[in-house]
Design an enzyme around this catalytic site. Structure first.
Site, PDB file in Angstrom:
ATOM      1  N   HIS A 469       0.835  -1.204   0.000  1.00  0.00           N
ATOM      2  CA  HIS A 469       0.000   0.000   0.000  1.00  0.00           C
ATOM      3  C   HIS A 469       0.869   1.254   0.000  1.00  0.00           C
ATOM      4  O   HIS A 469       0.688   2.158  -0.840  1.00  0.00           O
ATOM      5  CB  HIS A 469      -0.912  -0.007   1.226  1.00  0.00           C
ATOM      6  CG  HIS A 469      -1.771   1.215   1.370  1.00  0.00           C
ATOM      7  ND1 HIS A 469      -3.094   1.245   1.009  1.00  0.00           N
ATOM      8  CD2 HIS A 469      -1.481   2.461   1.830  1.00  0.00           C
ATOM      9  CE1 HIS A 469      -3.586   2.456   1.236  1.00  0.00           C
ATOM     10  NE2 HIS A 469      -2.621   3.212   1.733  1.00  0.00           N
ATOM     11  N   GLU A 470       1.798   1.322   0.935  1.00  0.00           N
ATOM     12  CA  GLU A 470       2.626   2.517   1.026  1.00  0.00           C
ATOM     13  C   GLU A 470       3.521   2.673  -0.206  1.00  0.00           C
ATOM     14  O   GLU A 470       3.798   3.790  -0.648  1.00  0.00           O
ATOM     15  CB  GLU A 470       3.460   2.506   2.309  1.00  0.00           C
ATOM     16  CG  GLU A 470       2.634   2.569   3.586  1.00  0.00           C
ATOM     17  CD  GLU A 470       1.628   3.711   3.605  1.00  0.00           C
ATOM     18  OE1 GLU A 470       1.903   4.766   2.988  1.00  0.00           O
ATOM     19  OE2 GLU A 470       0.560   3.557   4.220  1.00  0.00           O
ATOM     20  N   HIS A 473       1.650   4.423  -2.878  1.00  0.00           N
ATOM     21  CA  HIS A 473       1.806   5.878  -2.734  1.00  0.00           C
ATOM     22  C   HIS A 473       3.174   6.312  -3.249  1.00  0.00           C
ATOM     23  O   HIS A 473       3.309   7.342  -3.913  1.00  0.00           O
ATOM     24  CB  HIS A 473       1.694   6.278  -1.261  1.00  0.00           C
ATOM     25  CG  HIS A 473       0.305   6.314  -0.719  1.00  0.00           C
ATOM     26  ND1 HIS A 473      -0.721   7.002  -1.327  1.00  0.00           N
ATOM     27  CD2 HIS A 473      -0.221   5.764   0.414  1.00  0.00           C
ATOM     28  CE1 HIS A 473      -1.823   6.875  -0.594  1.00  0.00           C
ATOM     29  NE2 HIS A 473      -1.552   6.134   0.459  1.00  0.00           N
ATOM     30  N   HIS A 476       3.287   6.620  -6.856  1.00  0.00           N
ATOM     31  CA  HIS A 476       2.546   7.816  -7.268  1.00  0.00           C
ATOM     32  C   HIS A 476       3.477   9.030  -7.262  1.00  0.00           C
ATOM     33  O   HIS A 476       3.400   9.907  -8.139  1.00  0.00           O
ATOM     34  CB  HIS A 476       1.360   8.029  -6.322  1.00  0.00           C
ATOM     35  CG  HIS A 476       0.268   8.878  -6.864  1.00  0.00           C
ATOM     36  ND1 HIS A 476      -0.853   9.206  -6.130  1.00  0.00           N
ATOM     37  CD2 HIS A 476       0.101   9.494  -8.059  1.00  0.00           C
ATOM     38  CE1 HIS A 476      -1.645   9.968  -6.854  1.00  0.00           C
ATOM     39  NE2 HIS A 476      -1.094  10.160  -8.022  1.00  0.00           N
TER      40      HIS A 476
END
Length: 680
Positions: A469-470, A473, A476
């Site tokens: 998940h991190e 990010h 991104h």
């Protein structure tokens, strides 16, 4: 030349700060100089004689405050990840001045006048799509910061923002003090009953990290340690102690009491909203989101709430069955749920987390997340052990594109420690910007319980999901490809920002990924097919419980921020809200208000905790594009994903970005299916 390292050029590799030379005392004088420099730049932009243009106003504003931006990124990184009493004192001292500066910039009438003049002429300026987006976003930034308010209202608004900054800082520091100050010491064999080797090893390492004597094990409030303890400890009395400490953070009468801080923050936010002409803070916050309204948010939360209640009721029967099988007759309590749910899962699926965890070492899972990024986006990751971070735990990697060009620097800080706030997060130490010639420096923080000396850190399946998940990010930020910093990376609407992160989670559970990287840390045996089948069969077990915990937190958030004024007692308000929604007592919340950092350490997720569910609708539908292509690494779909979502930053409106990738608006059914909440 100043001897303050913060005021010198950072000449190290990739422009990293000279971490070893930096002391807390360096920050305040550096901030004083940087704030003065930025004020002078703003005055110069506003006071120039030439008529406003995109170049002399918007681009100049985006490029201004470079020293201040650099300092803030570093300061807040250290405050979250490697703090100290001295650094916390600086954080408290600087909270209001930094907020005052932000208000002065975005209420600067000369600068706002130039921005507004450009905004009014936007159709005649011949702007590119990204330039127009920047103009629209910056103009809105000014409006939402109070630039159009009357002079007296602007003065009051600035005072509110300064006080909120002080309260946010106190709230976060109280939560850290509450968490780092708690230790459940286990000193006898009887207190370790039921704990698998991996939990004992992590608890012993936590004791070593705190300088405790041989034979002592410590349970901390780090999620990666307390959740396994609640799942495996056969000592119900100790489970209750740990659970009460975990949920009681900030709800006490000591120095870390956050109840009045929460109430004052809510009161000030309600006043902030009224100054903008809104009835409540939720209306103000949601104005700049994909959802746009409380009705849209509540419609989604309610659509999930009732199926989740039904799923949790079915799970409850399984938990009660496990209790009956164990011969216990006491009432089911919140500190019992995870323990007996683990036993129910073991009985139903013949799946034991202690059997699974040896296949998920941290190093192999990091290799897996890098490999997925390579297969999807052509990225290469080059370890740079020579680069020194702010803590020995920090690992650095150069990130290269498929053509070998530098894409950015990725830093990873994986372990829990007393000087680090809880949770997991990504932040940028430098945002990407072509106009500024800036490649990104992206940091991922996790709070995994460190393995014993000489042994790997073993992750739960939930920990692996957090890792991916991190890193979603992180991608991104790393893949951002925009001209102007204000639009870079994760600086998108709050209910869109979780799409790239949650979407990336899907690859961690793909069989081809697990078969390659999930290998037993001692034997190097790949994850057996039978065990993989059990993991997949059990994937939705417990989703009712977890969905309720998340959704209840989102409902409390929305209820608190929908009030026209703060409740007199935030704890009583929370309790009454949960009672009204019928949350079963044994379920509880992901975050109670008194330690809900998403809401009260900043305004980032205030009236916005729903965004994880909103983005889950997007991410499940987006992943289906790969499923429909017949290959979860399909090159054409991945190229479209990179262009439309990961690289675009805030350069295009999020609904338009999703449609460009998917060819249509999102639908909710894939999310409900993924959580097992569709009607049978």
């Amino acid at each position: 030349m100043s001897t303050n390292p913060l005021l010198q050029d950072w000449a190290g590799p990739h422009g990293l700060p000279p971490f070893a030379d930096i002391a807390a005392a360096h920050f305040q004088p550096a901030f004083d100089l940087a704030l003065a420099e930025h004020r002078a730049e703003i005055d110069a932009i506003a006071g120039q004689a030439d008529a406003p243009s995109f170049a002399n106003t918007l681009a100049a504003f985006d490029a201004s405050g470079r020293r201040l931006t650099r300092l803030e990124h570093l300061f807040y990184t250290l405050a979250a990840s490697a703090t100290s009493p001295e650094l916390q004192a600086v954080q408290r001292a600087m909270a209001a001045p930094l907020a005052d500066h932000g208000s002065a910039v975005y209420m600067h009438q000369g600068l706002f006048g130039r921005v507004e003049a450009l905004f009014e002429q936007r159709d005649q300026l011949g702007l590119t799509a990204e330039q127009r987006r920047l103009l629209e976003r910056v103009h809105l930034d000014f409006l939402r910061a109070g630039a159009r308010l009357a002079p007296a209202a602007r003065e009051r608004y600035a005072a509110i923002m300064a006080r909120l900054a002080e309260l946010n800082t106190r709230f976060a520091q109280n939560v850290l003090a509450s968490e780092s100050g708690y230790q459940l010491r286990l000193t006898t064999a009887a207190e370790l009953v039921g704990l698998p080797d991996f939990v004992r090893a992590a608890a012993r390492q936590a004791a070593i990290d705190r300088g405790l004597e041989e034979g002592v094990h410590v349970i901390t409030l780090s999620r990666s340690l307390i959740v396994p303890f609640l799942s495996f400890s056969a000592r119900r009395d100790l489970r209750e102690q740990a659970w009460r400490a975990w949920v009681g953070r900030g709800d006490d009468t000591g120095d870390t009491d956050n109840r009045e801080i929460c109430r004052e923050i809510l009161e000030l936010r309600a006043e902030q909203a009224r100054l903008h002409g809104h009835a409540c803070y939720a209306d103000y916050a949601l104005e700049d989101t994909m959802a746009r309204s409380q009705a849209a948010v509540m419609g989604l939360l309610e659509r999930v709430w009732h199926p989740a209640l039904a799923a949790q009721a079915r799970e409850r029967e399984a938990v009660l069955g496990a209790m009956a099988a164990a011969g216990v007759t006491h009432e089911l309590q919140a500190w019992d749920w995870r323990f007996y749910a683990e036993q129910a899962k073991r009985a139903r699926f013949e799946l034991d987390e202690a059997e699974v965890k040896p296949y998920f070492s941290l190093d192999r899972m990091v290799a897996a997340m890098f490999d997925c990024a390579s297969r999807l986006f052509g990225l290469q990751f080059k370890a740079r052990p020579d680069l020194v971070g702010y803590h020995a735990d920090v690992r650095a990697y150069e990130v290269l594109d498929a053509d070998g060009s530098l894409r950015g620097l990725f830093l990873q800080d994986n372990f829990a420690r007393p000087t680090k706030r809880s949770g997991a997060w990504m932040n940028a130490m430098r945002n990407q910007s072509r106009a500024l010639g800036a490649t990104p420096i992206i940091l991922n923080n996790n709070n995994f319980a460190r393995g014993a000396a000489g042994e790997p850190t073993l992750l739960s399946f939930d920990d692996v999901r957090t890792l991916f998940h991190e890193f979603g990010h992180g991608l991104h930020g790393l893949l951002s490809s925009v001209e102007h910093e204000r639009l870079a990376g994760t600086q998108v609407l709050r209910d869109f920002v979780e799409l790239p992160s949650q979407l990336y989670e899907h690859w961690m559970a793909e069989p081809q990924v697990l078969k390659k990287f999930a290998r037993h840390w001692q034997t190097d045996e790949p994850l057996p097919d039978a065990l993989l089948a059990k993991l997949q069969a059990a994937r939705q077990f417990g989703q009712g419980y977890e969905t309720l915990r998340y959704t209840a937190s989102a409902l409390v958030d929305m209820a608190a921020h929908a009030l026209p004024a703060a409740p007199a007692d935030v704890v009583a308000f929370e309790r009454e809200t949960l009672s009204r929604w019928g949350l079963p007592a044994e379920v509880g919340l992901n975050h109670r208000l008194t330690h809900f950092q998403h809401l009260f350490s900043s305004a980032g997720y205030a009236a916005g905790y729903y965004v994880y569910l909103w983005a889950e609708v997007l991410d499940c539908d987006a992943f289906d594009a790969f499923v429909e292509a017949g290959n979860v690494f399909d090159a054409a779909v991945a190229a479209r994903l990179r262009e439309c979502i990961y690289s675009a930053g805030n350069s295009r409106e999020p609904g338009e970005a999703f449609r460009a990738f998917r060819g249509r608006d999102p639908v909710v059914e894939p999310m409900l299916k993924d959580r097992g909440l569709l009607p049978a």
